[in-house]
Design a protein around this motif. Structure first.
Motif, PDB file in Angstrom:
ATOM      1  N   GLY A 124       8.832-120.932  29.671  1.00 22.08           N
ATOM      2  CA  GLY A 124       7.908-120.937  28.544  1.00 22.08           C
ATOM      3  C   GLY A 124       7.216-122.279  28.360  1.00 22.08           C
ATOM      4  O   GLY A 124       6.169-122.352  27.716  1.00 22.08           O
ATOM      5  N   LYS A 125       7.783-123.345  28.926  1.00 24.09           N
ATOM      6  CA  LYS A 125       7.184-124.671  28.800  1.00 24.09           C
ATOM      7  C   LYS A 125       6.069-124.904  29.830  1.00 24.09           C
ATOM      8  O   LYS A 125       5.325-125.870  29.708  1.00 24.09           O
ATOM      9  N   VAL A 126       5.991-124.039  30.839  1.00 27.33           N
ATOM     10  CA  VAL A 126       4.959-124.199  31.872  1.00 27.33           C
ATOM     11  C   VAL A 126       3.595-123.868  31.272  1.00 27.33           C
ATOM     12  O   VAL A 126       3.398-122.790  30.713  1.00 27.33           O
ATOM     13  N   GLN A 127       2.660-124.794  31.388  1.00 28.16           N
ATOM     14  CA  GLN A 127       1.328-124.591  30.825  1.00 28.16           C
ATOM     15  C   GLN A 127       0.312-124.128  31.867  1.00 28.16           C
ATOM     16  O   GLN A 127      -0.554-123.319  31.568  1.00 28.16           O
ATOM     17  N   LEU A 128       0.437-124.653  33.073  1.00 30.12           N
ATOM     18  CA  LEU A 128      -0.568-124.378  34.106  1.00 30.12           C
ATOM     19  C   LEU A 128       0.000-123.377  35.106  1.00 30.12           C
ATOM     20  O   LEU A 128       0.577-123.752  36.122  1.00 30.12           O
ATOM     21  N   HIS A 129      -0.161-122.111  34.818  1.00 30.45           N
ATOM     22  CA  HIS A 129       0.377-121.061  35.689  1.00 30.45           C
ATOM     23  C   HIS A 129      -0.609-120.787  36.830  1.00 30.45           C
ATOM     24  O   HIS A 129      -1.788-120.534  36.593  1.00 30.45           O
ATOM     25  N   GLN A 130      -0.109-120.831  38.056  1.00 29.31           N
ATOM     26  CA  GLN A 130      -0.951-120.507  39.202  1.00 29.31           C
ATOM     27  C   GLN A 130      -1.153-118.999  39.265  1.00 29.31           C
ATOM     28  O   GLN A 130      -0.323-118.227  38.800  1.00 29.31           O
ATOM     29  N   THR A 131      -2.266-118.578  39.847  1.00 28.96           N
ATOM     30  CA  THR A 131      -2.622-117.159  39.910  1.00 28.96           C
ATOM     31  C   THR A 131      -2.747-116.676  41.349  1.00 28.96           C
ATOM     32  O   THR A 131      -3.478-115.731  41.632  1.00 28.96           O
ATOM     33  N   THR A 132      -2.031-117.345  42.266  1.00 28.82           N
ATOM     34  CA  THR A 132      -2.099-116.956  43.672  1.00 28.82           C
ATOM     35  C   THR A 132      -1.156-115.803  43.987  1.00 28.82           C
ATOM     36  O   THR A 132      -1.138-115.326  45.122  1.00 28.82           O
ATOM     37  N   GLY A 133      -0.375-115.365  43.006  1.00 28.38           N
ATOM     38  CA  GLY A 133       0.550-114.264  43.246  1.00 28.38           C
ATOM     39  C   GLY A 133       1.696-114.695  44.130  1.00 28.38           C
ATOM     40  O   GLY A 133       2.202-115.810  44.033  1.00 28.38           O
ATOM     41  N   SER A 134       2.128-113.790  45.008  1.00 30.86           N
ATOM     42  CA  SER A 134       3.240-114.089  45.898  1.00 30.86           C
ATOM     43  C   SER A 134       2.817-114.907  47.112  1.00 30.86           C
ATOM     44  O   SER A 134       3.663-115.350  47.881  1.00 30.86           O
ATOM     45  N   ARG A 135       1.519-115.087  47.292  1.00 28.80           N
ATOM     46  CA  ARG A 135       1.044-115.855  48.444  1.00 28.80           C
ATOM     47  C   ARG A 135       1.170-117.344  48.198  1.00 28.80           C
ATOM     48  O   ARG A 135       1.007-117.815  47.072  1.00 28.80           O
ATOM     49  N   GLU A 157     -12.181-127.951  42.580  1.00 27.30           N
ATOM     50  CA  GLU A 157     -12.546-126.581  42.944  1.00 27.30           C
ATOM     51  C   GLU A 157     -11.312-125.775  43.356  1.00 27.30           C
ATOM     52  O   GLU A 157     -11.183-124.597  43.006  1.00 27.30           O
ATOM     53  N   LEU A 158     -10.400-126.415  44.094  1.00 24.72           N
ATOM     54  CA  LEU A 158      -9.175-125.721  44.479  1.00 24.72           C
ATOM     55  C   LEU A 158      -8.292-125.450  43.268  1.00 24.72           C
ATOM     56  O   LEU A 158      -7.640-124.401  43.186  1.00 24.72           O
ATOM     57  N   PHE A 159      -8.277-126.391  42.339  1.00 28.18           N
ATOM     58  CA  PHE A 159      -7.500-126.179  41.120  1.00 28.18           C
ATOM     59  C   PHE A 159      -8.030-124.967  40.352  1.00 28.18           C
ATOM     60  O   PHE A 159      -7.264-124.142  39.852  1.00 28.18           O
ATOM     61  N   LYS A 160      -9.352-124.855  40.273  1.00 30.15           N
ATOM     62  CA  LYS A 160      -9.949-123.706  39.586  1.00 30.15           C
ATOM     63  C   LYS A 160      -9.622-122.407  40.316  1.00 30.15           C
ATOM     64  O   LYS A 160      -9.304-121.388  39.686  1.00 30.15           O
ATOM     65  N   GLU A 161      -9.727-122.415  41.644  1.00 29.08           N
ATOM     66  CA  GLU A 161      -9.473-121.203  42.414  1.00 29.08           C
ATOM     67  C   GLU A 161      -8.035-120.713  42.234  1.00 29.08           C
ATOM     68  O   GLU A 161      -7.796-119.506  42.116  1.00 29.08           O
ATOM     69  N   CYS A 162      -7.093-121.644  42.193  1.00 29.92           N
ATOM     70  CA  CYS A 162      -5.682-121.284  42.151  1.00 29.92           C
ATOM     71  C   CYS A 162      -5.163-121.021  40.742  1.00 29.92           C
ATOM     72  O   CYS A 162      -4.000-120.642  40.570  1.00 29.92           O
ATOM     73  N   HIS A 163      -6.021-121.230  39.723  1.00 29.04           N
ATOM     74  CA  HIS A 163      -5.577-121.018  38.347  1.00 29.04           C
ATOM     75  C   HIS A 163      -6.516-120.078  37.577  1.00 29.04           C
ATOM     76  O   HIS A 163      -6.412-119.984  36.355  1.00 29.04           O
ATOM     77  N   TYR A 164      -7.385-119.393  38.283  1.00 25.22           N
ATOM     78  CA  TYR A 164      -8.303-118.452  37.634  1.00 25.22           C
ATOM     79  C   TYR A 164      -7.692-117.060  37.651  1.00 25.22           C
ATOM     80  O   TYR A 164      -7.270-116.554  38.703  1.00 25.22           O
ATOM     81  N   SER A 165      -7.620-116.431  36.498  1.00 24.00           N
ATOM     82  CA  SER A 165      -7.037-115.100  36.389  1.00 24.00           C
ATOM     83  C   SER A 165      -8.111-114.041  36.644  1.00 24.00           C
ATOM     84  O   SER A 165      -9.040-113.884  35.847  1.00 24.00           O
ATOM     85  N   LYS A 166      -7.996-113.338  37.761  1.00 22.21           N
ATOM     86  CA  LYS A 166      -8.953-112.265  38.077  1.00 22.21           C
ATOM     87  C   LYS A 166      -8.754-111.072  37.154  1.00 22.21           C
ATOM     88  O   LYS A 166      -9.687-110.301  36.913  1.00 22.21           O
ATOM     89  N   THR A 210       2.009-131.992  33.959  1.00 24.61           N
ATOM     90  CA  THR A 210       3.059-131.262  34.649  1.00 24.61           C
ATOM     91  C   THR A 210       4.260-132.157  34.860  1.00 24.61           C
ATOM     92  O   THR A 210       4.149-133.386  34.916  1.00 24.61           O
ATOM     93  N   LYS A 211       5.418-131.513  34.989  1.00 26.45           N
ATOM     94  CA  LYS A 211       6.647-132.273  35.182  1.00 26.45           C
ATOM     95  C   LYS A 211       6.706-132.849  36.586  1.00 26.45           C
ATOM     96  O   LYS A 211       7.136-133.987  36.791  1.00 26.45           O
ATOM     97  N   LYS A 212       6.282-132.078  37.571  1.00 21.19           N
ATOM     98  CA  LYS A 212       6.259-132.554  38.959  1.00 21.19           C
ATOM     99  C   LYS A 212       4.884-132.254  39.534  1.00 21.19           C
ATOM    100  O   LYS A 212       4.494-131.095  39.673  1.00 21.19           O
ATOM    101  N   ASN A 213       4.165-133.308  39.880  1.00 24.39           N
ATOM    102  CA  ASN A 213       2.802-133.149  40.387  1.00 24.39           C
ATOM    103  C   ASN A 213       2.840-132.870  41.885  1.00 24.39           C
ATOM    104  O   ASN A 213       2.889-133.795  42.692  1.00 24.39           O
TER     105      ASN A 213
END
Length: 303
Positions: A124-135, A157-166, A210-213
């Protein structure tokens, strides 16, 4: 492609044929389960299932797949229900009721429940959830294809791609806030009038949020400009977090100790009150017995 198909067939075999035990070591003496699993997966491929590399690959995939299937079963049949309403019969055909009962009992263990609660709080403390799924990040970036034909995407640009919810077709508020801060930082010129480095700006922001960058490392970007400063800031931030965590842990231990002392004091007071009550009852009983004896002695003996 072959690797993906192999992983898919392993997961299908686990879902349809392999019973789920509480721990991986419970499978150690179940050679028949391993043999059946290897044979069912091997039917889909032109390979020798007796070869050691194939058997090692099956064991690795089976271990991961069982852990994932155990998580899915717990999420569907255990977490939504109170403990007394959890199904007692196996909801899947390839597990007996006894095997299902052992699995449920392992989830009901007090230590297990505390661990799950702690993990849930940490997630619940994680703020930046990645949206790459299982890949993984690198596989996900490969799926971008020719989107960035002219030049490779930068860190933002990569940060946006990996954190955008389709699914939602948007960024989460936390991710959008980070993107806004990074964009604002890279548009403001530095003191010497140069354009700020995008990678360094992303790295500095992730160190704060983030806790670990590890994002830049995971996507294969090496921060050449200001790497040492970013690493120093990251180490300093990690030391501060560790110190805060130690203080919080110490405070929690002190609070628990105080609660235990209070409970011990209450138990001592209750024990003393009970002993006093027993003593009073004994005294009253003795007085009652003495009174009865006197009354009996006063009754004339007509015989």
């Amino acid at each position: 492609m072959i690797t993906a198909k192999f992983a898919t067939e392993c997961n299908i075999a686990i879902r349809n044929h392999v019973p789920i035990f509480p721990r991986w070591k419970d499978y150690k003496d179940k050679d028949l389960i391993f043999k059946d699993f290897r044979e069912k997966v091997g039917l889909k491929f032109d390979t020798d299932i007796t070869k050691a590399p194939y058997q090692r690959a099956c064991v690795t995939m089976m271990k991961k797949g069982i852990r994932q299937q155990r998580y899915k079963l717990k999420k569907k049949y255990f977490d939504p229900f109170p403990l007394h309403l959890v199904p007692t019969t196996s909801p899947i055909p390839h597990m007996t009721d006894e095997q299902w009962g052992d699995l449920v009992n392992s989830w009901k263990e007090h230590k297990k429940l505390e661990t799950c609660q702690g993990n849930r709080a940490n997630r619940g403390k994680v703020q930046l959830h990645q949206t790459t799924g299982s890949r993984s990040y690198d596989i996900y970036i490969e799926t971008l294809g020719d989107k960035y034909n002219d030049e490779p995407p930068n860190a933002l640009e990569l940060f946006k791609e990996c954190h955008y919810s389709k699914k939602r077709k948007a960024f989460t508020p936390a991710v959008q806030s980070v993107i806004n801060e990074i964009e604002r930082k890279i548009t403001d010129p530095t003191e010497d009038g140069e354009q700020p480095n995008v990678t360094e700006a992303v790295s500095a922001m992730l160190v704060r949020k983030t806790k670990k960058n590890r994002f830049l490392h995971n996507v294969g970007i090496q921060n050449k400009t200001g790497t040492s400063n970013a690493m120093r800031r990251e180490l300093e931030a990690e030391l501060i977090r560790e110190k805060q965590g130690s203080n919080e842990l110490r405070a929690l231990v002190d609070k628990q100790r105080q609660q235990m002392d209070a409970m011990a004091k209450q138990m001592q007071e209750a024990e003393a009150a009970r002993a006093k009550h027993d003593e009073e009852m004994k005294q009253k009983q003795a007085e009652t017995d003495a009174l009865l004896k006197r009354l009996i002695s006063m009754i004339p003996n007509n015989t």
